[in-house]
Design a protein around this motif. Structure first.
Motif, PDB file in Angstrom:
ATOM      1  N   ASP A   1      -0.642  11.955  -3.358  1.00  0.00           N
ATOM      2  CA  ASP A   1      -1.530  11.086  -3.952  1.00  0.00           C
ATOM      3  C   ASP A   1      -1.085   9.658  -4.274  1.00  0.00           C
ATOM      4  OD1 ASP A   1      -4.029  12.271  -4.382  1.00  0.00           O
ATOM      5  OD2 ASP A   1      -3.562  13.213  -6.121  1.00  0.00           O
ATOM      6  N   HIS A   2      -0.220   9.238  -3.080  1.00  0.00           N
ATOM      7  CA  HIS A   2       0.531   8.202  -3.309  1.00  0.00           C
ATOM      8  C   HIS A   2      -0.800   6.738  -3.352  1.00  0.00           C
ATOM      9  CE1 HIS A   2      -0.905   7.573   1.033  1.00  0.00           C
ATOM     10  NE2 HIS A   2      -0.513   6.458   0.874  1.00  0.00           N
ATOM     11  N   GLY A   3      -1.914   6.867  -3.059  1.00  0.00           N
ATOM     12  CA  GLY A   3      -2.824   5.639  -3.443  1.00  0.00           C
ATOM     13  C   GLY A   3      -3.081   5.425  -4.829  1.00  0.00           C
TER      14      GLY A   3
ATOM     15  N   HIS B   1       0.755  -1.373   0.036  1.00  0.00           N
ATOM     16  CA  HIS B   1       0.016  -0.050   0.027  1.00  0.00           C
ATOM     17  C   HIS B   1       0.895   1.192  -0.064  1.00  0.00           C
ATOM     18  CE1 HIS B   1       0.401  -0.042   4.449  1.00  0.00           C
ATOM     19  NE2 HIS B   1       0.113   1.129   4.312  1.00  0.00           N
ATOM     20  N   ASP B   2       1.939   1.505   0.623  1.00  0.00           N
ATOM     21  CA  ASP B   2       2.611   2.698   0.847  1.00  0.00           C
ATOM     22  C   ASP B   2       3.989   2.662   0.128  1.00  0.00           C
ATOM     23  OD1 ASP B   2       0.875   4.064   2.150  1.00  0.00           O
ATOM     24  OD2 ASP B   2       1.781   3.800   4.360  1.00  0.00           O
ATOM     25  N   THR B   3       4.467   1.576  -0.627  1.00  0.00           N
ATOM     26  CA  THR B   3       5.649   1.173  -1.214  1.00  0.00           C
ATOM     27  C   THR B   3       5.878   2.225  -2.490  1.00  0.00           C
ATOM     28  OG1 THR B   3       4.671  -0.399  -2.579  1.00  0.00           O
ATOM     29  CG2 THR B   3       5.871  -1.146  -0.758  1.00  0.00           C
TER      30      THR B   3
ATOM     31  N   TYR C   1      -7.726   3.410  -2.939  1.00  0.00           N
ATOM     32  CA  TYR C   1      -8.478   4.195  -2.327  1.00  0.00           C
ATOM     33  C   TYR C   1      -8.230   4.090  -0.416  1.00  0.00           C
ATOM     34  CZ  TYR C   1     -10.734   4.314  -6.673  1.00  0.00           C
ATOM     35  OH  TYR C   1     -11.175   4.523  -8.009  1.00  0.00           O
ATOM     36  N   HIS C   2      -7.225   3.549  -0.220  1.00  0.00           N
ATOM     37  CA  HIS C   2      -6.859   3.592   1.356  1.00  0.00           C
ATOM     38  C   HIS C   2      -6.377   4.643   1.514  1.00  0.00           C
ATOM     39  CE1 HIS C   2      -2.520   3.795   0.437  1.00  0.00           C
ATOM     40  NE2 HIS C   2      -2.291   4.035   1.670  1.00  0.00           N
ATOM     41  N   GLN C   3      -5.944   5.619   0.570  1.00  0.00           N
ATOM     42  CA  GLN C   3      -5.525   6.915   0.844  1.00  0.00           C
ATOM     43  C   GLN C   3      -6.678   7.790   1.080  1.00  0.00           C
ATOM     44  OE1 GLN C   3      -3.635   9.053  -2.388  1.00  0.00           O
ATOM     45  NE2 GLN C   3      -4.169  10.863  -1.789  1.00  0.00           N
TER      46      GLN C   3
HETATM   47 FE   LIG Z   1      -0.793   5.284   2.639  1.00  0.00          FE
END
Ligand SMILES: [Fe+2]
Ligand SMILES: [Fe+2]
Length: 281
Positions: A150-152, A140-142, A173-175
């Motif tokens: 806007d990393h998601g 998710h965050d890599t 959409y976790h972002q």
């Molecule tokens: Fe995140």
């Protein structure tokens, strides 16, 4: 669970160095420290109310405080980890393998995000989540090694050719979901966000619209579970390894035989940018 203040200060160059930092720089440093897996969720509260991060007497900054710091920094907050150092010069990177796998990227390039993502996936596994949710947590965050803003969306795009649409949805959409409480599923707004975005921050309309769409979607649960497992994935002394997830990766991640970055997909350049961030053009 408390912030190891001595360790945190030592990593920043001592108490005098911390005192000289701007409010924003201290918040960034705390975020980095937590992403590296060295502090727990209780540490945020401890740090916010303690002298390490509340030198100006305000427990949380406002949006205006944060905006006022922009021109005091040499890099923008949305820059990827690989492209700037929070503390001194950047380091020479180990060479990549000829045909890099996802595991190679974890071992050689995801150095600032891997522990947090491994902790998140480890928690999802312990909670009996599906393999797709565990994989979404793992990934998710890599992309924050490349870019944070806007990393998601960036992350989902980078993984889209290799994982199922459900995993992509959960990651993308976790972002947005991170900004909205869902106590029914055990998700509360994190203090870390009051620190990062400002206590009076209101998500922009595109985030709000995304939340409204995602909450009614058939895969809402998958994305929400990324945020739930995310919330607690800042545990000290918990260091899961990628080996724990190789079976799940094998079953759910389509590793290209040419290697990530050389498989001619629309996102191959994103992988190459992570592999070789020292290329000037
Ligand atoms: Fe995140
Ligand atoms: Fe996260």
């Amino acid at each position: 669970m408390k912030l190891d203040r001595r360790d945190f200060f030592a990593k920043l160059g001592g108490a005098a160095a911390v005192a000289a930092m701007t409010h924003e720089a201290r918040a960034d440093a705390l975020e980095h420290y937590m992403m590296a897996g060295a502090a727990g969720p209780a540490a945020v509260t401890a740090a916010v109310s303690g002298p390490a991060t509340a030198g100006d007497g305000k427990p949380f900054p406002t949006v205006a405080d944060i905006e006022a710091q922009i021109e005091t920094q040499s890099r923008r907050r949305g820059a990827g980890n690989l492209f700037a150092s929070a503390n001194g010069n950047v380091k020479r990177l180990a060479p990549m393998t000829a045909k890099p796998t996802l595991v190679d990227y974890f071992n050689l390039r995801f150095t600032q995000t891997s522990n947090h993502c491994l902790q998140s996936a480890n928690r999802a596994m312990k909670n009996g989540m599906s393999e797709e949710i565990i994989l979404a947590c793992l990934l998710h965050d890599t992309v924050q090694e490349l870019i944070k803003v806007d990393h998601g969306w960036w992350s989902a795009q980078m993984y889209e050719p290799y994982v199922s649409p459900k995993v992509t949805f959960a990651v993308r959409y976790h972002q947005a979901l991170r900004f909205y409480e869902d106590k029914e599923h055990g998700y509360e707004y994190p203090d870390l966000y009051r620190r990062m975005f400002g206590v009076d921050y209101k998500p922009e309309p595109y985030i709000e619209q995304t939340w409204q769409m995602a909450r009614k979607h058939k895969w809402y649960y998958e994305s929400r579970m990324v945020t739930v497992n995310d919330l607690y994935a800042f545990e000290p002394n918990v260091h899961p390894t990628i080996d724990q997830f190789t079976d799940i990766i094998g079953r759910n991640f389509k590793q290209p035989k040419e290697g990530l970055g050389f498989d001619n997909t629309p996102v191959a350049h994103m992988w190459r940018s992570i592999a070789t961030p020292d290329h000037p053009l």
